[in-house]
Design a protein around this motif. Structure first.
Motif, PDB file in Angstrom:
ATOM      1  N   ASP A   1      -6.753  -9.579  -1.109  1.00  0.00           N
ATOM      2  CA  ASP A   1      -5.536  -8.867  -1.494  1.00  0.00           C
ATOM      3  C   ASP A   1      -5.746  -7.881  -2.642  1.00  0.00           C
ATOM      4  OD1 ASP A   1      -6.095 -10.761  -3.375  1.00  0.00           O
ATOM      5  OD2 ASP A   1      -4.132 -11.714  -3.370  1.00  0.00           O
ATOM      6  N   HIS A   2      -6.965  -7.421  -2.827  1.00  0.00           N
ATOM      7  CA  HIS A   2      -7.290  -6.531  -3.940  1.00  0.00           C
ATOM      8  C   HIS A   2      -6.551  -5.201  -3.830  1.00  0.00           C
ATOM      9  CE1 HIS A   2      -9.639  -3.923  -6.599  1.00  0.00           C
ATOM     10  NE2 HIS A   2      -9.987  -5.043  -7.209  1.00  0.00           N
ATOM     11  N   ILE A   3      -6.135  -4.672  -4.972  1.00  0.00           N
ATOM     12  CA  ILE A   3      -5.539  -3.343  -5.025  1.00  0.00           C
ATOM     13  C   ILE A   3      -6.207  -2.519  -6.115  1.00  0.00           C
ATOM     14  CG2 ILE A   3      -3.263  -4.060  -4.169  1.00  0.00           C
ATOM     15  CD1 ILE A   3      -2.269  -3.824  -7.138  1.00  0.00           C
ATOM     16  N   CYS A   4      -6.133  -1.211  -5.951  1.00  0.00           N
ATOM     17  CA  CYS A   4      -6.455  -0.261  -7.010  1.00  0.00           C
ATOM     18  C   CYS A   4      -5.149   0.409  -7.396  1.00  0.00           C
ATOM     19  CB  CYS A   4      -7.434   0.803  -6.521  1.00  0.00           C
ATOM     20  SG  CYS A   4      -9.081   0.210  -6.131  1.00  0.00           S
ATOM     21  N   LEU A   5      -5.102   0.958  -8.589  1.00  0.00           N
ATOM     22  CA  LEU A   5      -3.940   1.700  -9.051  1.00  0.00           C
ATOM     23  C   LEU A   5      -4.374   3.122  -9.373  1.00  0.00           C
ATOM     24  CD1 LEU A   5      -2.412  -1.034 -11.385  1.00  0.00           C
ATOM     25  CD2 LEU A   5      -1.689  -0.433  -9.057  1.00  0.00           C
ATOM     26  N   PHE A   6      -3.621   4.097  -8.855  1.00  0.00           N
ATOM     27  CA  PHE A   6      -3.959   5.508  -9.055  1.00  0.00           C
ATOM     28  C   PHE A   6      -2.872   6.172  -9.890  1.00  0.00           C
ATOM     29  CE2 PHE A   6      -3.929   9.984  -7.501  1.00  0.00           C
ATOM     30  CZ  PHE A   6      -5.158  10.347  -8.035  1.00  0.00           C
ATOM     31  N   HIS A   7      -3.248   6.607 -11.092  1.00  0.00           N
ATOM     32  CA  HIS A   7      -2.323   7.327 -11.967  1.00  0.00           C
ATOM     33  C   HIS A   7      -2.322   8.783 -11.520  1.00  0.00           C
ATOM     34  CE1 HIS A   7      -1.212   9.376 -15.858  1.00  0.00           C
ATOM     35  NE2 HIS A   7      -0.173   8.598 -15.594  1.00  0.00           N
ATOM     36  N   GLU A   8      -1.250   9.159 -10.831  1.00  0.00           N
ATOM     37  CA  GLU A   8      -1.194  10.465 -10.182  1.00  0.00           C
ATOM     38  C   GLU A   8      -1.295  11.648 -11.144  1.00  0.00           C
ATOM     39  OE1 GLU A   8       2.238   9.931  -7.619  1.00  0.00           O
ATOM     40  OE2 GLU A   8       0.924   9.129  -6.052  1.00  0.00           O
ATOM     41  N   PRO A   9      -0.560  11.665 -12.280  1.00  0.00           N
ATOM     42  CA  PRO A   9      -0.638  12.846 -13.148  1.00  0.00           C
ATOM     43  C   PRO A   9      -2.044  13.166 -13.658  1.00  0.00           C
ATOM     44  CG  PRO A   9       1.277  11.529 -13.731  1.00  0.00           C
ATOM     45  CD  PRO A   9       0.459  10.718 -12.749  1.00  0.00           C
ATOM     46  N   SER A  10      -2.823  12.148 -13.971  1.00  0.00           N
ATOM     47  CA  SER A  10      -4.171  12.384 -14.508  1.00  0.00           C
ATOM     48  C   SER A  10      -5.264  12.249 -13.451  1.00  0.00           C
ATOM     49  CB  SER A  10      -4.464  11.406 -15.652  1.00  0.00           C
ATOM     50  OG  SER A  10      -4.539  10.077 -15.162  1.00  0.00           O
ATOM     51  N   GLN A  11      -4.881  11.901 -12.233  1.00  0.00           N
ATOM     52  CA  GLN A  11      -5.823  11.686 -11.126  1.00  0.00           C
ATOM     53  C   GLN A  11      -6.881  10.639 -11.492  1.00  0.00           C
ATOM     54  OE1 GLN A  11      -6.643  15.986 -10.731  1.00  0.00           O
ATOM     55  NE2 GLN A  11      -6.056  15.690  -8.581  1.00  0.00           N
ATOM     56  N   THR A  12      -6.402   9.572 -12.137  1.00  0.00           N
ATOM     57  CA  THR A  12      -7.269   8.489 -12.596  1.00  0.00           C
ATOM     58  C   THR A  12      -7.072   7.251 -11.731  1.00  0.00           C
ATOM     59  OG1 THR A  12      -7.211   9.304 -14.870  1.00  0.00           O
ATOM     60  CG2 THR A  12      -7.839   6.994 -14.553  1.00  0.00           C
ATOM     61  N   LEU A  13      -8.173   6.743 -11.199  1.00  0.00           N
ATOM     62  CA  LEU A  13      -8.158   5.513 -10.419  1.00  0.00           C
ATOM     63  C   LEU A  13      -8.555   4.351 -11.309  1.00  0.00           C
ATOM     64  CD1 LEU A  13      -7.959   4.336  -7.446  1.00  0.00           C
ATOM     65  CD2 LEU A  13     -10.466   4.348  -7.542  1.00  0.00           C
ATOM     66  N   ILE A  14      -7.734   3.323 -11.329  1.00  0.00           N
ATOM     67  CA  ILE A  14      -8.091   2.061 -11.971  1.00  0.00           C
ATOM     68  C   ILE A  14      -8.555   1.171 -10.832  1.00  0.00           C
ATOM     69  CG2 ILE A  14      -7.285   0.128 -13.372  1.00  0.00           C
ATOM     70  CD1 ILE A  14      -5.031   2.128 -14.336  1.00  0.00           C
ATOM     71  N   SER A  15      -9.869   1.000 -10.740  1.00  0.00           N
ATOM     72  CA  SER A  15     -10.454   0.402  -9.537  1.00  0.00           C
ATOM     73  C   SER A  15     -10.504  -1.115  -9.547  1.00  0.00           C
ATOM     74  CB  SER A  15     -11.868   0.939  -9.310  1.00  0.00           C
ATOM     75  OG  SER A  15     -12.771   0.399 -10.253  1.00  0.00           O
TER      76      SER A  15
ATOM     77  N   ASP B   1       0.845  -1.187   0.000  1.00  0.00           N
ATOM     78  CA  ASP B   1       0.000   0.000   0.000  1.00  0.00           C
ATOM     79  C   ASP B   1       0.887   1.246   0.000  1.00  0.00           C
ATOM     80  OD1 ASP B   1      -2.544   1.312   0.165  1.00  0.00           O
ATOM     81  OD2 ASP B   1      -2.145   1.711   2.280  1.00  0.00           O
ATOM     82  N   GLY B   2       0.638   2.154  -0.932  1.00  0.00           N
ATOM     83  CA  GLY B   2       1.401   3.396  -0.997  1.00  0.00           C
ATOM     84  C   GLY B   2       2.605   3.357  -1.916  1.00  0.00           C
ATOM     85  N   ASP B   3       3.000   2.169  -2.377  1.00  0.00           N
ATOM     86  CA  ASP B   3       4.111   2.103  -3.330  1.00  0.00           C
ATOM     87  C   ASP B   3       3.772   2.944  -4.550  1.00  0.00           C
ATOM     88  OD1 ASP B   3       5.508   0.297  -1.763  1.00  0.00           O
ATOM     89  OD2 ASP B   3       5.185  -1.427  -3.086  1.00  0.00           O
ATOM     90  N   VAL B   4       4.786   3.595  -5.109  1.00  0.00           N
ATOM     91  CA  VAL B   4       4.599   4.328  -6.360  1.00  0.00           C
ATOM     92  C   VAL B   4       5.432   3.634  -7.422  1.00  0.00           C
ATOM     93  CG1 VAL B   4       4.849   6.524  -7.564  1.00  0.00           C
ATOM     94  CG2 VAL B   4       4.129   6.498  -5.161  1.00  0.00           C
TER      95      VAL B   4
ATOM     96  N   ARG C   1       0.335   4.948  -8.121  1.00  0.00           N
ATOM     97  CA  ARG C   1       0.344   4.592  -6.701  1.00  0.00           C
ATOM     98  C   ARG C   1      -0.545   3.385  -6.441  1.00  0.00           C
ATOM     99  NH1 ARG C   1      -2.777   7.358  -2.693  1.00  0.00           N
ATOM    100  NH2 ARG C   1      -2.791   9.133  -4.118  1.00  0.00           N
ATOM    101  N   VAL C   2      -0.044   2.466  -5.649  1.00  0.00           N
ATOM    102  CA  VAL C   2      -0.775   1.268  -5.247  1.00  0.00           C
ATOM    103  C   VAL C   2      -1.637   1.622  -4.032  1.00  0.00           C
ATOM    104  CG1 VAL C   2      -0.555  -1.081  -4.345  1.00  0.00           C
ATOM    105  CG2 VAL C   2       1.072  -0.244  -6.078  1.00  0.00           C
ATOM    106  N   ILE C   3      -2.924   1.288  -4.106  1.00  0.00           N
ATOM    107  CA  ILE C   3      -3.833   1.501  -2.980  1.00  0.00           C
ATOM    108  C   ILE C   3      -4.435   0.140  -2.618  1.00  0.00           C
ATOM    109  CG2 ILE C   3      -5.868   2.712  -2.107  1.00  0.00           C
ATOM    110  CD1 ILE C   3      -5.390   4.833  -4.295  1.00  0.00           C
ATOM    111  N   PHE C   4      -4.123  -0.329  -1.422  1.00  0.00           N
ATOM    112  CA  PHE C   4      -4.635  -1.614  -0.936  1.00  0.00           C
ATOM    113  C   PHE C   4      -6.121  -1.451  -0.634  1.00  0.00           C
ATOM    114  CE2 PHE C   4      -4.967  -4.667   2.771  1.00  0.00           C
ATOM    115  CZ  PHE C   4      -4.949  -5.813   1.995  1.00  0.00           C
TER     116      PHE C   4
END
Length: 116
Positions: free
Chosen positions: A40-54, A19-22, A30-33
């Motif tokens: 063990d599900h994660i979401c991925l957050f693309h910081e430049p575009s503020q896009t969450l891959i849920s 959790d929190g790895d970039v 950014r990895v969001i647990f």
């Protein structure tokens, strides 16, 4: 598959994400647990575009962000806590595995889903 009792063979893990790895791709992901759909599900957050891959933490129907599908979620209470955690992130767009892209009033919709 967990909920249905289907066992799949294990795979070799090359890198364990926390959790929190970039991740150093595309300007930073950014990895969001977000457990609940699976433990063990994660979401991925693309910081430049503020896009969450849920992934399966959320779904969308006709462009409307929705909670995860309870039929395929192992722990709905934990899944909704994970949605609450997403409120800590400034999200402009969500790409869900089921349903596609959602934009507009993301924070408000996440709060409604989380019951906040």
């Amino acid at each position: 598959m967990i909920k249905r009792g289907i066992v799949v063979p294990p795979v070799k893990v090359d890198t364990t994400l926390q959790d929190g790895d970039v991740l150093p791709y595309c300007g930073g992901i950014r990895v969001i647990f977000t457990p609940g759909h699976t433990p063990d599900h994660i979401c991925l957050f693309h910081e430049p575009s503020q896009t969450l891959i849920s992934g399966d933490a959320l779904i969308s129907i006709d462009g409307q962000l929705m909670p995860p599908d309870s039929s395929f979620t192992t722990d709905m209470e934990t899944a909704l806590k994970s949605v609450t955690k997403l409120l800590e992130t400034d999200i402009e767009m969500v790409i869900t595995y089921h349903g596609g892209v959602c934009t507009g009033s993301i924070r408000e919709r996440l709060a409604e889903i989380a019951g906040k």
